[in-house]
Enzyme design. Structure first.
Site, mmCIF file in Angstrom:
data_model
loop_
_atom_site.group_PDB
_atom_site.id
_atom_site.type_symbol
_atom_site.label_atom_id
_atom_site.label_comp_id
_atom_site.label_asym_id
_atom_site.label_seq_id
_atom_site.Cartn_x
_atom_site.Cartn_y
_atom_site.Cartn_z
ATOM 1 N N LYS A 280 0.847 -1.195 0.000
ATOM 2 C CA LYS A 280 0.000 0.000 0.000
ATOM 3 C C LYS A 280 0.880 1.242 0.000
ATOM 4 O O LYS A 280 1.786 1.366 0.821
ATOM 5 C CB LYS A 280 -0.908 -0.007 1.226
ATOM 6 C CG LYS A 280 -1.787 1.230 1.373
ATOM 7 C CD LYS A 280 -2.613 1.164 2.655
ATOM 8 C CE LYS A 280 -3.360 2.460 2.914
ATOM 9 N NZ LYS A 280 -4.092 2.429 4.205
ATOM 10 N N ASP A 285 -2.453 9.956 4.532
ATOM 11 C CA ASP A 285 -3.874 9.601 4.587
ATOM 12 C C ASP A 285 -4.593 10.460 5.618
ATOM 13 O O ASP A 285 -4.505 10.218 6.817
ATOM 14 C CB ASP A 285 -4.035 8.115 4.935
ATOM 15 C CG ASP A 285 -5.496 7.702 4.973
ATOM 16 O OD1 ASP A 285 -6.336 8.441 4.412
ATOM 17 O OD2 ASP A 285 -5.796 6.639 5.549
ATOM 18 N N LYS A 292 -10.118 12.024 9.238
ATOM 19 C CA LYS A 292 -9.705 11.445 10.512
ATOM 20 C C LYS A 292 -9.661 12.518 11.603
ATOM 21 O O LYS A 292 -9.542 13.713 11.300
ATOM 22 C CB LYS A 292 -8.301 10.832 10.383
ATOM 23 C CG LYS A 292 -8.172 9.665 9.430
ATOM 24 C CD LYS A 292 -6.713 9.232 9.324
ATOM 25 C CE LYS A 292 -6.519 8.085 8.351
ATOM 26 N NZ LYS A 292 -7.070 6.819 8.878
ATOM 27 N N ASP A 303 1.505 5.751 6.103
ATOM 28 C CA ASP A 303 0.485 4.872 5.535
ATOM 29 C C ASP A 303 0.969 4.233 4.237
ATOM 30 O O ASP A 303 0.252 3.441 3.629
ATOM 31 C CB ASP A 303 -0.817 5.648 5.298
ATOM 32 C CG ASP A 303 -2.043 4.752 5.365
ATOM 33 O OD1 ASP A 303 -1.973 3.694 6.019
ATOM 34 O OD2 ASP A 303 -3.070 5.096 4.761
ATOM 35 N N ASP A 362 -12.295 6.961 4.038
ATOM 36 C CA ASP A 362 -11.122 6.585 4.834
ATOM 37 C C ASP A 362 -10.815 5.100 4.714
ATOM 38 O O ASP A 362 -9.848 4.622 5.300
ATOM 39 C CB ASP A 362 -11.331 6.973 6.301
ATOM 40 C CG ASP A 362 -10.034 6.944 7.098
ATOM 41 O OD1 ASP A 362 -8.960 7.070 6.473
ATOM 42 O OD2 ASP A 362 -10.089 6.779 8.329
ATOM 43 N N GLU A 364 -9.711 3.775 2.004
ATOM 44 C CA GLU A 364 -9.165 3.980 0.661
ATOM 45 C C GLU A 364 -8.119 2.953 0.270
ATOM 46 O O GLU A 364 -7.929 2.660 -0.914
ATOM 47 C CB GLU A 364 -8.571 5.391 0.550
ATOM 48 C CG GLU A 364 -7.127 5.560 1.011
ATOM 49 C CD GLU A 364 -6.889 5.239 2.481
ATOM 50 O OE1 GLU A 364 -5.752 4.857 2.821
ATOM 51 O OE2 GLU A 364 -7.819 5.372 3.288
ATOM 52 N N ARG A 366 -7.905 -0.256 0.500
ATOM 53 C CA ARG A 366 -8.392 -1.446 -0.213
ATOM 54 C C ARG A 366 -8.764 -1.129 -1.657
ATOM 55 O O ARG A 366 -8.720 -2.006 -2.519
ATOM 56 C CB ARG A 366 -9.576 -2.042 0.548
ATOM 57 C CG ARG A 366 -10.809 -1.195 0.614
ATOM 58 C CD ARG A 366 -11.707 -1.534 1.787
ATOM 59 N NE ARG A 366 -11.080 -1.198 3.053
ATOM 60 C CZ ARG A 366 -11.629 -1.446 4.241
ATOM 61 N NH1 ARG A 366 -12.815 -2.036 4.309
ATOM 62 N NH2 ARG A 366 -11.013 -1.107 5.353
#
EC number: 3.4.11.-
Length: 513
Positions: A280, A285, A292, A303, A362, A364, A366
């Protein structure tokens, strides 16, 4: 076409890359300090140091006690550590780590390390425990050849390793000595790889963008004959119908990239397949529109930890010449809110044709991983695909900071991962891949899948979502959720900041293919 972002207009990338580029910290001159190990029964691995060992035991040390001696036995600093009764790889790593930290804090620049019967682990413990990363001016000054850092440029010269290591050989038998030296160097290489992952994760997000991550990968392998680096731009991503990546990137001013790195470790044959590695690559993020909480949001610079882990693993495979063919891919983007960002309720069509409703922006990771997993499993003849991502907070709730959560399809792959994690001194726990979790994602009336579930088990539903995008449904596949272990310290050879886990487990898995 998107802009290049503030960071690329104000920052000279080549400067910081001189600090990020890994160097194997193998000393080439006599060390100024020594780590010497003794057993609980006063046995010592090298009788040359019996006198100072006797002085050590005169202080009535307890198990794992470390004593520092000055200007003795030809060293400025000599740290003696007492091993546990049952000497193991882990106890050696721990002993070397604790002693190295003490020597470093007392000014050591080069350390000779007693192999303690496990030279690879001695190297790992010492090199991992003494890692640090900072962009503070006083910290950066130690990287310079000159004592004074110019105001105009904090990075005025290439950054040498501040601490180097060499093996204290305890044998006169040439064959054994060579084997120990080789094992020690392997430990230093593996530590350098994990430390590289740490640095990439620590790097502030205004420096480590999608563009700069790709630039760094090109620099890292520019002189390698075994590694090919392909950087795919926004046009290519669009042609590939990677709408998950494009949608997540919609809120960012910095364009996305899809990085593809091939490591050719052995001659190809008809029967050989690729080991697929996916990471990833969300370089920051914020959560997007589903933003968040601000507390600790700065940690989301890491991230892209999955991408950092896998790129660093490829670096280790190349340095160690491991005979495997591996391909690493990562979708790189930021996840930010803006007038053009994806919104809850949006529906997109993925690379494999499935439609997905975005219920939470959030979730995102996947979305971009789905396209990447489908790409690598459809474009390459893969015998296994391993994907790593700092994916869900639910993973931290489930397993804390101790275990990497491993969702694995294929018993042979799980056996390899479990054995590799044990050999690496890492910890994995197998989590459930079950169709019941997928059913929780198919409740949308507007799309084939929803990107989140309301029924709990968030780490399990995320894994089930990604699995849907394998091009071959029965392919050996592992999803490693490393959110819990991203920045938590577990062992004495860990240090503050990002962990770089599970780089060494990925290396061990590659050895088994």
């Amino acid at each position: 076409m998107k802009g290049l972002g503030l960071s690329t207009r104000t920052f000279n990338w080549s400067s910081l890359s001189s600090i990020l580029l890994p160097r194997i910290p193998l000393a080439t001159t006599k060390a100024d300090s020594l780590i010497l190990a003794v057993r609980h029964d006063k046995q010592v691995f090298s009788e040359d140091y019996r006198q100072v060992v006797d002085q050590y035991f005169e202080t009535s040390p307890k198990k794992n006690d470390i004593r520092l001696f000055w200007n003795t036995q030809g060293f400025v600093r000599l740290a003696i550590v007492q091993l546990e009764e049952n000497v193991s790889e882990k106890s050696v790593r721990s002993a070397a780590a604790e002693a190295a930290k003490i020597l470093k804090s007392n000014g050591a620049k080069s350390i000779a390390v007693d192999g303690m019967g496990f030279p690879k682990d001695a190297a790992l413990g010492a090199a991992l425990a003494t890692y640090d990363f900072s962009l503070r001016r006083d910290h950066l000054s130690v990287y310079q050849d000159e004592k004074v850092v110019e105001k105009e440029n904090l990075f005025t010269s290439p950054a040498p390793e501040r601490l180097t290591f060499q093996l204290l050989s305890n044998t006169s038998e040439k064959k054994t000595a060579t084997a120990e030296e080789n094992a020690f160097k392997v430990g230093l290489i593996e530590a350098a790889a994990q430390n590289l992952a740490r640095s990439l994760m620590e790097c502030p997000a205004n420096y480590m963008t999608s563009l700069q991550f790709c630039h760094f990968a090109q620099e890292l392998f520019q002189n390698s004959s075994k590694v090919k680096v392909f950087v795919h731009d926004e046009k290519w991503i669009d042609e590939q119908k990677m709408n998950g990546l494009l949608t997540v990137n919609a809120g960012s001013d910095i364009p996305p990239r899809f990085l593809e790195v091939q490591y050719i470790g052995k001659e190809k044959s008809k029967d050989d397949g690729w080991l697929g590695l996916v990471g990833k690559g969300v370089t920051f993020d914020s959560g997007g529109i589903s933003i968040k909480p601000s507390q600790n949001m700065k940690e989301m610079r890491a991230d892209m930890g999955g991408a950092a882990v896998m790129l660093s693993s490829i670096y280790a495979l190349e340095q160690l010449s491991i005979p495997v063919n591996a391909v690493f891919v990562t979708p790189l983007t930021e996840n930010l809110p803006s007038g053009s960002a994806a919104k809850p309720g949006d529906v997109i069509f993925m690379r494999n044709g499935l439609s997905v409703e975005i219920d939470n922006t959030d979730a995102e990771g996947r979305l971009i991983l789905a396209d990447a997993v489908h790409y690598v499993s459809s474009q390459y003849k893969t015998k296994a695909v391993i994907e790593a991502s700092t994916l869900t907070g639910a993973m931290l709730v489930a397993l804390g900071n101790v275990f990497t959560g491993a969702f694995v399809q294929g018993e042979e792959l799980w056996k390899n991962l479990e054995t590799a994690s044990h050999d690496a001194g890492d910890l994995f726990w197998r989590m459930p891949f079950h169709e019941a979790y997928l059913k929780q994602l198919t409740s949308s009336s507007n799309a084939d899948l929803c990107n989140v579930s309301r029924a709990g088990g968030g780490c399990c539903t995320a894994a089930a979502f990604i699995k849907c995008f394998l091009a071959q449904k029965d392919l050996s596949f592992a999803h490693l959720d490393i959110a819990g272990v991203m920045d938590k310290q577990l062992n004495s050879w860990d240090c503050d900041g990002m962990s770089g886990r599970p780089v060494r487990t990925i290396i061990e898995v590659a050895r088994k293919y």
